[in-house]
Design a protein around this motif. Sequence first.
Motif, mmCIF file in Angstrom:
data_model
loop_
_atom_site.group_PDB
_atom_site.id
_atom_site.type_symbol
_atom_site.label_atom_id
_atom_site.label_comp_id
_atom_site.label_asym_id
_atom_site.label_seq_id
_atom_site.Cartn_x
_atom_site.Cartn_y
_atom_site.Cartn_z
ATOM 1 N N ASP A 107 1.177 -1.482 0.157
ATOM 2 C CA ASP A 107 0.073 -0.001 0.285
ATOM 3 C C ASP A 107 1.001 1.139 -0.090
ATOM 4 O O ASP A 107 0.658 2.212 -0.698
ATOM 5 N N LEU A 108 2.009 1.118 0.674
ATOM 6 C CA LEU A 108 2.533 2.707 1.157
ATOM 7 C C LEU A 108 3.814 2.544 -0.310
ATOM 8 O O LEU A 108 4.050 3.157 -0.780
ATOM 9 N N GLY A 109 3.923 1.450 -1.404
ATOM 10 C CA GLY A 109 4.770 1.346 -2.644
ATOM 11 C C GLY A 109 5.899 1.415 -2.446
ATOM 12 O O GLY A 109 7.326 1.714 -2.842
ATOM 13 N N ILE A 110 5.980 0.775 -1.333
ATOM 14 C CA ILE A 110 7.647 0.047 -0.809
ATOM 15 C C ILE A 110 8.155 -0.708 -1.054
ATOM 16 O O ILE A 110 6.984 -1.670 -0.054
ATOM 17 N N ASN A 111 9.355 -1.742 -1.325
ATOM 18 C CA ASN A 111 9.271 -3.105 -1.723
ATOM 19 C C ASN A 111 10.738 -3.078 -0.254
ATOM 20 O O ASN A 111 10.927 -5.086 -0.816
ATOM 21 N N SER A 112 11.277 -2.332 -0.089
ATOM 22 C CA SER A 112 11.748 -3.342 0.933
ATOM 23 C C SER A 112 12.321 -2.967 2.289
ATOM 24 O O SER A 112 10.942 -0.987 2.756
#
Length: 291
Positions: A24-29
Amino acid sequence: MFLSIRDFTVKWVGYKNLFDGLRDLGINSFELYVSRELKPDAYVDMGHKTLLGLDVSSREYRVQLRRLLEEEGFTISAILIENDFSRPDMDAEIKYVVDACRVAGDLGVPVVRINAMMRELPGYTIEEYVERMVKAVSPCLETCSDLGVSLAMENHGVIGNRDEFIEKLIDEIGSEYFGLTLDTGNFYWYGYPLSRVYEIIEKYAHLVKHTHVKNASVPKNLREAQRKPGEVKMMPLYEGDIDLKKVIKTLKSKGYDYDINIEDESLGAYKDPLTILKNDVKFLKEIIDNI
Protein backbone atom coordinates in the motif's frame (compact mmCIF):
# COMPACT_ATOMS: atom_id res chain seq x y z
CA MET A 1 19.65 4.59 -3.55
CA PHE A 2 16.27 3.08 -2.77
CA LEU A 3 13.47 3.61 -0.27
CA SER A 4 13.05 1.30 2.69
CA ILE A 5 11.14 1.41 5.97
CA ARG A 6 11.28 -0.06 9.45
CA ASP A 7 8.86 -2.94 9.95
CA PHE A 8 7.87 -1.26 13.22
CA THR A 9 6.79 1.90 11.40
CA VAL A 10 4.54 -0.10 9.06
CA LYS A 11 2.83 -1.76 12.04
CA TRP A 12 2.69 1.50 14.03
CA VAL A 13 0.42 3.23 11.53
CA GLY A 14 -2.10 0.39 11.73
CA TYR A 15 -1.30 -2.19 9.06
CA LYS A 16 -1.99 -5.66 10.42
CA ASN A 17 0.13 -7.39 7.79
CA LEU A 18 3.63 -6.19 6.97
CA PHE A 19 3.54 -7.15 3.29
CA ASP A 20 0.11 -5.59 2.75
CA GLY A 21 1.37 -2.40 4.32
CA LEU A 22 4.47 -2.31 2.16
CA ARG A 23 2.38 -2.78 -0.97
CA ASP A 24 0.00 0.00 0.00
CA LEU A 25 2.90 2.35 0.71
CA GLY A 26 4.65 1.45 -2.53
CA ILE A 27 7.83 0.30 -0.78
CA ASN A 28 9.46 -3.04 -1.54
CA SER A 29 12.25 -3.09 1.07
CA PHE A 30 12.14 -3.10 4.85
CA GLU A 31 14.30 -3.31 7.94
CA LEU A 32 13.54 -6.47 9.90
CA TYR A 33 13.61 -6.56 13.68
CA VAL A 34 15.16 -9.75 15.06
CA SER A 35 14.63 -10.63 18.72
CA ARG A 36 17.09 -12.43 20.96
CA GLU A 37 15.10 -15.63 20.49
CA LEU A 38 15.00 -15.07 16.70
CA LYS A 39 11.20 -15.31 16.82
CA PRO A 40 8.29 -12.83 16.73
CA ASP A 41 8.14 -10.93 19.98
CA ALA A 42 6.39 -8.04 21.71
CA TYR A 43 8.19 -4.85 20.76
CA VAL A 44 7.77 -1.44 22.36
CA ASP A 45 8.94 1.81 20.78
CA MET A 46 7.61 5.37 20.96
CA GLY A 47 5.08 4.17 23.53
CA HIS A 48 3.52 1.73 21.07
CA LYS A 49 3.52 -2.04 21.64
CA THR A 50 3.18 -4.48 18.77
CA LEU A 51 4.10 -8.01 17.81
CA LEU A 52 7.12 -7.68 15.59
CA GLY A 53 9.59 -9.86 13.72
CA LEU A 54 9.46 -13.09 11.77
CA ASP A 55 10.52 -16.57 12.83
CA VAL A 56 14.14 -16.92 11.75
CA SER A 57 15.13 -19.32 14.52
CA SER A 58 16.30 -22.09 12.20
CA ARG A 59 18.07 -22.28 8.88
CA GLU A 60 15.02 -24.05 7.44
CA TYR A 61 12.79 -21.10 8.39
CA ARG A 62 15.29 -18.66 6.94
CA VAL A 63 15.41 -20.52 3.65
CA GLN A 64 11.60 -20.47 3.53
CA LEU A 65 11.52 -16.74 4.29
CA ARG A 66 14.08 -15.96 1.63
CA ARG A 67 12.02 -17.88 -0.92
CA LEU A 68 8.84 -16.08 0.19
CA LEU A 69 10.48 -12.67 -0.14
CA GLU A 70 11.58 -13.50 -3.67
CA GLU A 71 8.08 -14.65 -4.59
CA GLU A 72 6.45 -11.55 -3.10
CA GLY A 73 8.99 -9.12 -4.54
CA PHE A 74 10.37 -7.78 -1.25
CA THR A 75 13.88 -7.39 0.13
CA ILE A 76 15.23 -6.88 3.62
CA SER A 77 17.55 -3.88 3.65
CA ALA A 78 18.93 -4.53 7.13
CA ILE A 79 18.48 -6.54 10.30
CA LEU A 80 17.74 -4.47 13.41
CA ILE A 81 18.58 -5.81 16.85
CA GLU A 82 18.26 -4.29 20.31
CA ASN A 83 21.58 -5.23 21.85
CA ASP A 84 23.09 -3.13 24.61
CA PHE A 85 26.80 -3.41 25.36
CA SER A 86 26.35 -1.59 28.66
CA ARG A 87 24.68 -4.71 30.09
CA PRO A 88 26.76 -6.75 32.55
CA ASP A 89 26.51 -10.01 30.59
CA MET A 90 28.66 -9.09 27.62
CA ASP A 91 28.77 -12.67 26.33
CA ALA A 92 24.99 -12.68 25.92
CA GLU A 93 25.14 -9.44 23.92
CA ILE A 94 27.90 -10.80 21.68
CA LYS A 95 25.89 -13.98 21.08
CA TYR A 96 22.85 -11.91 20.09
CA VAL A 97 24.89 -9.96 17.54
CA VAL A 98 26.55 -13.08 16.13
CA ASP A 99 23.18 -14.87 15.86
CA ALA A 100 21.77 -11.89 13.97
CA CYS A 101 24.73 -11.90 11.60
CA ARG A 102 24.10 -15.56 10.80
CA VAL A 103 20.44 -14.75 10.13
CA ALA A 104 21.54 -11.94 7.83
CA GLY A 105 23.94 -14.23 6.01
CA ASP A 106 21.27 -16.83 5.36
CA LEU A 107 18.79 -14.18 4.17
CA GLY A 108 21.29 -12.41 1.94
CA VAL A 109 21.08 -9.20 3.99
CA PRO A 110 24.35 -7.25 4.01
CA VAL A 111 23.86 -5.15 7.16
CA VAL A 112 23.01 -5.66 10.83
CA ARG A 113 22.13 -2.50 12.72
CA ILE A 114 23.46 -2.55 16.27
CA ASN A 115 23.53 -0.31 19.33
CA ALA A 116 26.58 0.69 21.30
CA MET A 117 25.95 1.36 25.00
CA MET A 118 22.38 2.38 25.73
CA ARG A 119 23.04 3.81 29.18
CA GLU A 120 25.87 5.64 30.83
CA LEU A 121 28.18 3.65 33.06
CA PRO A 122 29.31 5.37 36.27
CA GLY A 123 32.79 6.81 36.03
CA TYR A 124 33.43 5.73 32.44
CA THR A 125 35.54 7.93 30.21
CA ILE A 126 35.15 8.08 26.43
CA GLU A 127 38.25 5.91 26.13
CA GLU A 128 36.72 3.28 28.40
CA TYR A 129 33.47 3.25 26.41
CA VAL A 130 35.52 2.75 23.26
CA GLU A 131 37.53 -0.04 24.87
CA ARG A 132 34.34 -1.78 25.97
CA MET A 133 32.83 -1.47 22.51
CA VAL A 134 35.96 -2.80 20.79
CA LYS A 135 36.00 -5.77 23.18
CA ALA A 136 32.39 -6.54 22.29
CA VAL A 137 32.55 -5.99 18.56
CA SER A 138 35.84 -7.70 17.73
CA PRO A 139 34.63 -11.32 18.10
CA CYS A 140 31.49 -10.45 16.14
CA LEU A 141 33.55 -9.16 13.24
CA GLU A 142 35.16 -12.58 12.80
CA THR A 143 31.72 -13.94 11.90
CA CYS A 144 30.98 -10.87 9.77
CA SER A 145 34.05 -11.38 7.62
CA ASP A 146 33.13 -15.03 7.04
CA LEU A 147 29.57 -14.13 6.02
CA GLY A 148 30.17 -10.88 4.17
CA VAL A 149 27.85 -9.07 6.59
CA SER A 150 28.61 -5.65 8.07
CA LEU A 151 27.78 -4.25 11.49
CA ALA A 152 26.32 -0.75 11.35
CA MET A 153 26.31 1.02 14.72
CA GLU A 154 23.56 3.60 15.03
CA ASN A 155 24.31 7.03 16.45
CA HIS A 156 21.83 6.42 19.26
CA GLY A 157 21.57 7.48 22.88
CA VAL A 158 23.84 9.62 25.01
CA ILE A 159 27.00 7.63 24.18
CA GLY A 160 26.54 6.58 20.57
CA ASN A 161 25.75 10.12 19.40
CA ARG A 162 28.98 11.64 20.66
CA ASP A 163 31.31 12.68 17.87
CA GLU A 164 34.44 11.94 19.88
CA PHE A 165 33.18 8.44 20.73
CA ILE A 166 32.44 7.59 17.09
CA GLU A 167 35.78 8.97 15.90
CA LYS A 168 37.86 7.05 18.42
CA LEU A 169 35.85 3.87 17.90
CA ILE A 170 36.21 3.91 14.13
CA ASP A 171 39.96 4.45 14.49
CA GLU A 172 40.29 1.56 16.95
CA ILE A 173 38.21 -0.97 15.01
CA GLY A 174 39.41 -0.18 11.51
CA SER A 175 37.40 -2.90 9.77
CA GLU A 176 35.61 -2.75 6.43
CA TYR A 177 32.85 -4.76 8.10
CA PHE A 178 32.14 -2.05 10.68
CA GLY A 179 30.39 1.21 9.90
CA LEU A 180 27.39 3.30 10.81
CA THR A 181 23.64 3.32 10.67
CA LEU A 182 23.24 7.05 10.14
CA ASP A 183 20.20 8.30 12.02
CA THR A 184 19.52 11.69 10.46
CA GLY A 185 17.73 13.04 13.53
CA ASN A 186 19.69 11.66 16.45
CA PHE A 187 22.67 14.05 16.38
CA TYR A 188 20.12 16.88 16.61
CA TRP A 189 18.27 15.00 19.38
CA TYR A 190 21.56 14.75 21.27
CA GLY A 191 21.82 18.53 21.28
CA TYR A 192 24.29 19.42 18.55
CA PRO A 193 23.59 22.71 16.75
CA LEU A 194 22.10 22.24 13.29
CA SER A 195 25.25 23.34 11.44
CA ARG A 196 27.28 20.90 13.54
CA VAL A 197 24.85 18.10 12.63
CA TYR A 198 25.61 18.64 8.95
CA GLU A 199 29.35 18.71 9.67
CA ILE A 200 29.25 15.43 11.58
CA ILE A 201 27.17 13.75 8.89
CA GLU A 202 29.63 14.83 6.23
CA LYS A 203 32.53 13.65 8.40
CA TYR A 204 31.19 10.10 8.65
CA ALA A 205 29.19 9.80 5.41
CA HIS A 206 31.82 7.54 3.84
CA LEU A 207 31.30 5.04 6.67
CA VAL A 208 27.51 4.81 6.40
CA LYS A 209 26.16 1.36 5.56
CA HIS A 210 22.46 1.87 6.40
CA THR A 211 20.16 4.72 7.44
CA HIS A 212 17.34 5.71 9.77
CA VAL A 213 15.66 8.80 8.36
CA LYS A 214 13.85 11.03 10.81
CA ASN A 215 13.43 14.75 11.39
CA ALA A 216 12.99 17.07 14.36
CA SER A 217 12.64 20.72 15.25
CA VAL A 218 13.52 23.20 18.00
CA PRO A 219 12.57 26.85 18.42
CA LYS A 220 14.30 28.93 15.76
CA ASN A 221 16.51 30.75 18.27
CA LEU A 222 17.88 27.40 19.52
CA ARG A 223 18.79 25.80 16.20
CA GLU A 224 22.43 26.83 16.54
CA ALA A 225 22.61 26.36 20.31
CA GLN A 226 24.15 23.41 22.12
CA ARG A 227 21.20 21.79 23.89
CA LYS A 228 20.63 18.90 26.28
CA PRO A 229 19.72 15.47 24.85
CA GLY A 230 16.04 15.13 24.03
CA GLU A 231 15.23 18.83 23.72
CA VAL A 232 13.59 18.47 20.30
CA LYS A 233 10.15 17.87 18.85
CA MET A 234 9.95 15.00 16.41
CA MET A 235 8.49 16.07 13.07
CA PRO A 236 7.31 14.55 9.79
CA LEU A 237 10.25 14.05 7.46
CA TYR A 238 9.14 16.90 5.21
CA GLU A 239 8.63 19.49 8.01
CA GLY A 240 11.58 19.40 10.44
CA ASP A 241 14.62 21.65 10.71
CA ILE A 242 16.96 19.12 9.09
CA ASP A 243 17.32 19.51 5.33
CA LEU A 244 17.05 15.86 4.35
CA LYS A 245 17.69 16.61 0.70
CA LYS A 246 21.02 18.12 1.73
CA VAL A 247 21.80 15.08 3.90
CA ILE A 248 20.98 12.60 1.14
CA LYS A 249 23.06 14.59 -1.36
CA THR A 250 25.97 14.48 1.08
CA LEU A 251 25.65 10.71 1.39
CA LYS A 252 25.58 10.31 -2.38
CA SER A 253 28.62 12.55 -2.82
CA LYS A 254 30.58 10.28 -0.47
CA GLY A 255 29.66 7.14 -2.40
CA TYR A 256 26.64 5.92 -0.45
CA ASP A 257 24.21 4.00 -2.66
CA TYR A 258 22.01 1.98 -0.36
CA ASP A 259 18.74 2.38 1.55
CA ILE A 260 16.99 5.55 2.62
CA ASN A 261 15.13 3.93 5.48
CA ILE A 262 12.08 5.65 6.97
CA GLU A 263 11.82 5.99 10.75
CA ASP A 264 9.37 8.85 11.38
CA GLU A 265 9.09 9.21 15.15
CA SER A 266 6.45 11.96 14.95
CA LEU A 267 3.63 9.65 13.84
CA GLY A 268 2.19 9.10 17.30
CA ALA A 269 1.32 12.80 17.56
CA TYR A 270 -1.20 12.69 14.70
CA LYS A 271 -4.77 11.41 14.46
CA ASP A 272 -4.07 10.19 10.92
CA PRO A 273 -0.48 8.92 11.00
CA LEU A 274 -0.92 6.96 7.78
CA THR A 275 -1.43 10.15 5.79
CA ILE A 276 1.70 11.64 7.34
CA LEU A 277 3.66 8.50 6.48
CA LYS A 278 2.42 8.49 2.88
CA ASN A 279 3.53 12.11 2.57
CA ASP A 280 6.94 11.06 3.95
CA VAL A 281 7.17 8.39 1.27
CA LYS A 282 6.29 10.84 -1.49
CA PHE A 283 8.78 13.38 -0.14
CA LEU A 284 11.70 10.95 -0.04
CA LYS A 285 10.90 9.35 -3.38
CA GLU A 286 11.09 12.77 -5.01
CA ILE A 287 14.48 13.40 -3.44
CA ILE A 288 15.86 10.02 -4.47
CA ASP A 289 14.55 10.40 -8.01
CA ASN A 290 16.05 13.85 -8.46
CA ILE A 291 19.51 13.83 -6.90
